[in-house]
Each structure stands twice: as C-alpha cells, then as structure tokens.
Motif scaffolding. Structure first.
Motif, short mmCIF file in Angstrom:
data_model
loop_
_atom_site.label_atom_id
_atom_site.label_comp_id
_atom_site.label_asym_id
_atom_site.label_seq_id
_atom_site.Cartn_x
_atom_site.Cartn_y
_atom_site.Cartn_z
N PRO A 106 0.81 -1.23 0.00
CA PRO A 106 0.00 0.00 0.00
C PRO A 106 0.83 1.27 0.00
CG PRO A 106 -0.05 -1.05 2.17
CD PRO A 106 0.72 -1.98 1.26
N LYS A 107 0.18 2.32 -0.41
CA LYS A 107 0.74 3.66 -0.34
C LYS A 107 1.29 3.93 1.06
CE LYS A 107 -1.27 8.25 -0.35
NZ LYS A 107 -2.39 9.10 -0.76
N ARG B 27 7.24 0.85 -0.51
CA ARG B 27 7.18 1.97 -1.47
C ARG B 27 8.27 3.00 -1.19
NH1 ARG B 27 1.17 2.85 -3.83
NH2 ARG B 27 1.05 0.68 -4.51
N ASP C 144 1.72 10.97 -4.91
CA ASP C 144 0.35 11.09 -5.40
C ASP C 144 0.33 12.03 -6.59
OD1 ASP C 144 -0.69 9.46 -3.45
OD2 ASP C 144 -1.02 11.12 -2.04
N ARG D 79 2.26 6.23 -13.87
CA ARG D 79 1.21 5.93 -12.88
C ARG D 79 1.04 4.42 -12.76
NH1 ARG D 79 -4.90 8.49 -12.34
NH2 ARG D 79 -4.89 8.34 -10.04
N THR E 138 -1.12 0.93 -11.20
CA THR E 138 -2.43 0.45 -10.79
C THR E 138 -2.26 -0.15 -9.40
OG1 THR E 138 -2.90 -0.04 -13.08
CG2 THR E 138 -4.31 -1.11 -11.46
N GLU E 139 -3.04 0.30 -8.47
CA GLU E 139 -2.93 -0.20 -7.09
C GLU E 139 -3.37 -1.67 -7.04
OE1 GLU E 139 -1.51 1.38 -4.70
OE2 GLU E 139 -1.42 3.40 -5.56
N THR F 116 -7.44 -0.07 -8.78
CA THR F 116 -7.72 1.34 -9.08
C THR F 116 -6.45 2.05 -9.54
OG1 THR F 116 -7.31 1.93 -6.78
CG2 THR F 116 -9.60 1.51 -7.40
N GLY G 127 -3.51 4.47 -9.41
CA GLY G 127 -2.90 4.84 -8.13
C GLY G 127 -1.84 5.91 -8.19
N GLN G 128 -0.80 5.67 -7.40
CA GLN G 128 0.29 6.63 -7.27
C GLN G 128 1.15 6.65 -8.53
OE1 GLN G 128 2.11 5.59 -3.27
NE2 GLN G 128 1.87 7.81 -3.08
#
Ligand code: GLC
Ligand code: CA
Length: 551
Positions: A126-127, A132, A139, A163, A165-166, A170, A172-173
């Motif tokens: 996750p973000k 990460r 963002d 960019r 895809t999370e 969706t 994402g970042q």
C-alpha cells in the motif's frame, strides 16, 4: 571462487591502466542464441591478452528485461541467465586474472529494473508502506490524482513519471524514473537501499572483481522533501546548479554515499577501484575522484574536442592539473556504448553536434570514413601517451564505424523510441563484433546477431586484420605493447612548435615523445628514434592526421 592472489600487490594498477569496455551482449556468443555471453568472453581471453589491455570493464551482466540494454537491473547479485551463471562468471575472472587482466563491473545505483523484487513488492504494497519508500512514489495532482506530480522530463523523454495500478485495481500513485519507465529511481534516503548496495559491492569484491564503474553516479540523492518536486524539462548540464544544491544532480550529499563505499573498497587487498560516470560541471568532478570516494571520475571532455589541437591541449592541461590536485589520475575516453563511434565522429565536419546531426542524416551521413579513421587512430595514439588511464570501447581496435543504417524496426535503444522527434539511437555502436570474414554472424557466434551487422563489417573483422601490417588492429596491438614498456611517472611537458599551431607534441619524463599533425602539410619529425606512427610517414615526414611516438 577465483584465486586471485597472483594479482594482489600493486594498489595503483588502475592509475595508468588501459581498460577495454566489453558490452557483453555484443562481444561473443558461445551458444548461438544471438546474444553475447560470459562463455563467449572466456573464449576470447587470448584475444584480449594479445591486444595488451590491463583490464576489462563489463557493461551490466545482471538479470534484466533489457529495456535499456541491461542498465535496468533486476538482481544486482546474479548473472543474467542468457549470459551464463555465477560459475561461468567466476571462471571468467579466473581466466582473465591468470592472464594478467583485471575485471571492472558496472554498478547501477540510481535505479533498478522494474522486475526487481523490491519494485514488485512496492507495487503490491500500500501507499506509504516501507516497500514503497525504497523508490520515489508520489500522489498525482488533480481531483483523482490523474495529473502527474510534476513536469519533470525523463532523460529518454517524455515524462519521468509513470502511474501505477494499485493492488485493488484502481489507478494509483506515480513513481519517478529519470530514464525509462522500466527503470524506477531508488530513494537514497532509505537506509535499506544504502545497505543493499554495500552488500552488492562486497558480493562482487569477494568474487574477485577488481573495480566498479558507477552508472549516473551524480544522480542518486535528490531534493524531494516536503512535497518539493523538480519541474525541469530534460537533462541539460547547463541547467544544473554549480554549488551542490541542484534538486536532481550532483548534490553535495551524494558524496556521503561514496565515502561509505570507499570504506568497503579498502577492506580488500588490493583496495577495489571505482570510476564515476558523473556528467557534472568539470569543476565539480574532483570529489567523486578523491581517494576518500571513488578514486576516479570519467573525464568525457575529449569526446567533444573534435579535431582541434587548441581544444585538445587545453582539455589535457585542465584534466591533468585537476587529477594531480586530487592525487588521482585522469581518464581518457573517445568512445563507449552511449556515443557515436569516434571513427565516424571524426569523419564529420569539425564542430558537428553529432546528437543533432544523427537523425536527419542517418541514411545519408556525409561521413569521410577514411579521414575519420585516420584521425581516430591518431587521437587514440595521442591519448595513450598522456599520463592517466585510457578507456577503450570494444570494436574501436578494429576501426569500426558507427552502423548508421539499422532499420527502425530492429532498433533496441529506448532513447530511439521514447524521443521520436529526436530519433537518436545508440544501437549503431552496439552491433555484435565481427570476428571472422564469413559465417552467419561473422564469427560472433554459431547463430545470428541480436542487432544486424552491416555487410562492410567483413573487412573490419578480426580475421581480416590479424597479421595485416597497417591494419587498425595491428596498430592497437603495437601501441599497447609499446605503451606497457614506455609508461612512466605521471608527468608530461609540451614541446612548443611556435610556427605551427597544428602540431601537438609532448614528452614524458623518460624521453617518450608523442607528436600529432592536425594540419594538412607534412611536418618534420623531432629528434629521436621513431617507435611507431599511426600512418606511414610521407617522405620521412609526419603526414596529415597522424601521430608518431619517438624516444
Ligand atoms: C548511463 C549508461 C547508459 C544508460 C543510463 C541509464 O548513462 O551509460 O547506457 O542508459 O546510464 O542507466
Ligand atoms: Ca549466447
């Protein structure tokens, strides 16, 4: 693991070494898959020995998706299975060492490949997660984060942000990549990243690797704190600040990293050497090359000197002076895997901006190949006589010209695809070497070649030149053999030719002299015994585009 005792001792072996760059995928292919490999290098150790070099530098040999010819590293402590195994690598070191040849490998610390386990973990995590934080995720702007975080342009164009895809599907970042999207930049503020590279250096040093070439060494630390994101458009050295406070390049903090590497290099006997590829302002080069850091930094100035004696002289003076101040030796470079071969460059009108020249003129280049080759040989001979080390690029000893007519659909260089309006490709200097006059890939291997070899390669092959008096290959062999006997204290003095600005003439402390004729009229040779000239003399005089050594 390699028993390299017979090469310990001399700590300073690199100071005036002749280093030969191998681009592994294009050097020699042992199994016919069209890609050069480690066993191919092993099969050519004799060739390297006869050539008379002191060390080889291997462009990346690591597992890679080859989005950027191996400069997208997926595992820093392994060998690309297409190139061989770690056992093959050990055997290669063993064989090279046995023949008195040291080994330098490429370290690519600014970015990994996108298949690196850490980047894959970052994509799944996750973000805000520690995974990460090893890279540079941000963002996006706009209501849904759909606008890239900044207008930063990648070196390979167009944008430096991609960019993701999370994990939940969706959009994402975004992550930063100064080069291709397959080359995500590391976050060098992260201690795990720092630790991991120390481990990598130890890993290869333990295997007997003698030194390292550090890829884009000036870019590791960046000013991205507190939401700050650079908006620079493209990488242009003239835009980079001179005081170490630039947002992206040559920041003062980068030197902390290399100081920590030096501690590891010095744990070995002899200490490991390193050379920075740092495209920085010349006055900012010294710290990279200091004995507390990498020890050497590429001086690429001769690449842009053209065939201009005044410029060459001032470049030599400047770099020899700087190296002396730092207690190091300078590095002379005319070609590598990123630039148009110097036999071609020097056959273009002086002052051609060869990056700009390339794309409109690729198929209609207007190169004077004979002049280019003569000047290339004369320049190489001049540089080989200067104090410092010289880096040669595979194929230049054959006098290869750039291959300018590779069809667009066979190009591999991301710089070609990602900058369609520029259209510059580095593939023309990366074509598999011609070893023989015949065979499906001219002796490169039992199969094809991963980039097409032009028909004229036949005449440049090792087979066509070996034992041929006057061939480029025999000239290199003779120069390197003589150089190893002539090389002496790292001093030189110019001999002025007041009435002829087209001559560069200098002496080394042991009486070794080099004289180059940049003009068109033959020049009388100075007193001394002629040792070798890059072209036959003209009525006993030094003709145009020729260097001679005397003692
Ligand atoms: C260096 C390499 C070049 C590569 C780039 C990104 O400039 O020499 O080939 O594309 O770094 O790693
Ligand atoms: Ca192969």
């Amino acid at each position: 693991m390699s028993d390299f005792k017979f090469l310990t001792g001399s700590e300073d072996w690199w100071r005036q070494a002749v280093v030969y760059q191998i681009y592994p995928r294009s050097f020699a292919d042992s199994n016919g898959d069209g890609i050069g490999d480690i066993r191919g290098i092993i099969s050519r150790v004799d060739y390297l020995k006869t050539l008379g070099i002191d060390a080889v530098w291997l462009s990346p040999h690591y597992p890679s998706a080859l989005a950027d010819g191996g400069y997208d590293v997926d595992d820093y402590r392994n060998v690309d299975p297409r190139l061989g195994t770690l056992e093959d690598f050990d055997e290669m070191i063993e064989q090279l060492h046995r023949n008195g040849i040291r080994v330098i490998v490429d370290i690519v610390p600014n970015h990994s490949g996108s298949n690196h386990v850490w980047f894959q973990e970052a994509l799944r995590s996750p973000k805000g997660s520690p995974a990460r934080d090893r890279y540079i995720f941000r963002d996006g702007k706009g209501e849904n984060g759909e606008i890239r975080p900044s207008e930063l342009v990648s070196h390979f164009g167009p944008t430096a942000w991609t960019r993701i895809t999370e994990p939940d599907g969706t959009p994402g970042q975004w992550y930063m990549h100064l080069f291709a999207p397959e080359q995500p930049d590391f976050n060098w503020d992260n201690p795990e990243v720092r630790e991991d590279f120390l481990e990598t250096i130890r890993f290869w040093s333990d295997r007997g690797v003698d030194g390292y070439r550090i890829d884009v060494a000036h870019a590791l630390t960046k000013n991205l704190a507190n939401g700050h994101l650079p908006e620079r458009t493209g990488y242009d050295l003239s835009l980079v600040k001179h005081d170490g406070s630039d947002d992206l390049f040559d920041r003062d903090e980068v030197h902390e990293i290399y100081k920590s590497w030096r501690k590891v290099f010095n744990e070995y006997n002899p200490p490991r050497m390193a050379v920075a590829e740092a495209w920085v302002h010349p006055e900012r080069r010294p710290p990279y090359a200091s004995t507390e850091e990498l020890g050497q930094s590429f001086n690429f100035d001769m690449l842009g000197a053209g065939w201009n004696p005044a410029r060459i002289k001032s470049i030599a003076d400047y770099n020899l002076g700087e190296a002396k101040k730092q207690g190091t030796s300078t590095t002379w470079v005319l070609s590598n895997h990123d630039v148009i071969r110097h036999a071609t460059r020097l056959g273009l009108p002086d002052d051609t901006d060869f990056f700009r020249w390339y794309s409109p003129n690729r198929f209609n280049p207007g190169v004077d190949e004979a002049t280019g080759l003569a000047r290339a040989k004369a320049m190489t001979q001049l540089l080989l006589a200067l104090p410092g080390s010289t880096y040669l690029y595979q194929g230049e000893e054959l006098g290869l010209q750039e291959h300018l007519t590779i069809p667009a659909e066979q190009m591999q260089d991301p710089q070609f695809f990602r900058n369609p309006d520029v259209g510059f490709s580095r593939d023309g200097c990366r074509v598999p070497l011609p070893w023989a006059r015949s065979g499906s890939s001219l002796g490169f291997g039992p199969g094809g070649a991963h980039l097409p070899q032009p028909a004229w390669y036949v005449d440049y092959s090792v087979e066509a030149q070996s034992g041929q008096k006057g061939s480029t290959l025999e000239l290199y062999r003779e120069l390197l053999r003589m150089r190893s006997e002539l090389v002496c204290a790292e001093e030189m003095a110019w001999v002025r030719h007041w009435f002829n600005k087209n001559v560069l003439h200098f002496k080394r402390p042991n009486g070794w002299q080099s004289i180059t004729n940049f003009g068109s009229k033959p020049v009388k040779l100075p007193k001394g015994r002629l040792l070798v000239s890059s072209k036959p003399l003209v009525d006993g005089k030094l003709g145009a585009n020729t260097t001679a050594w005397l003692k």
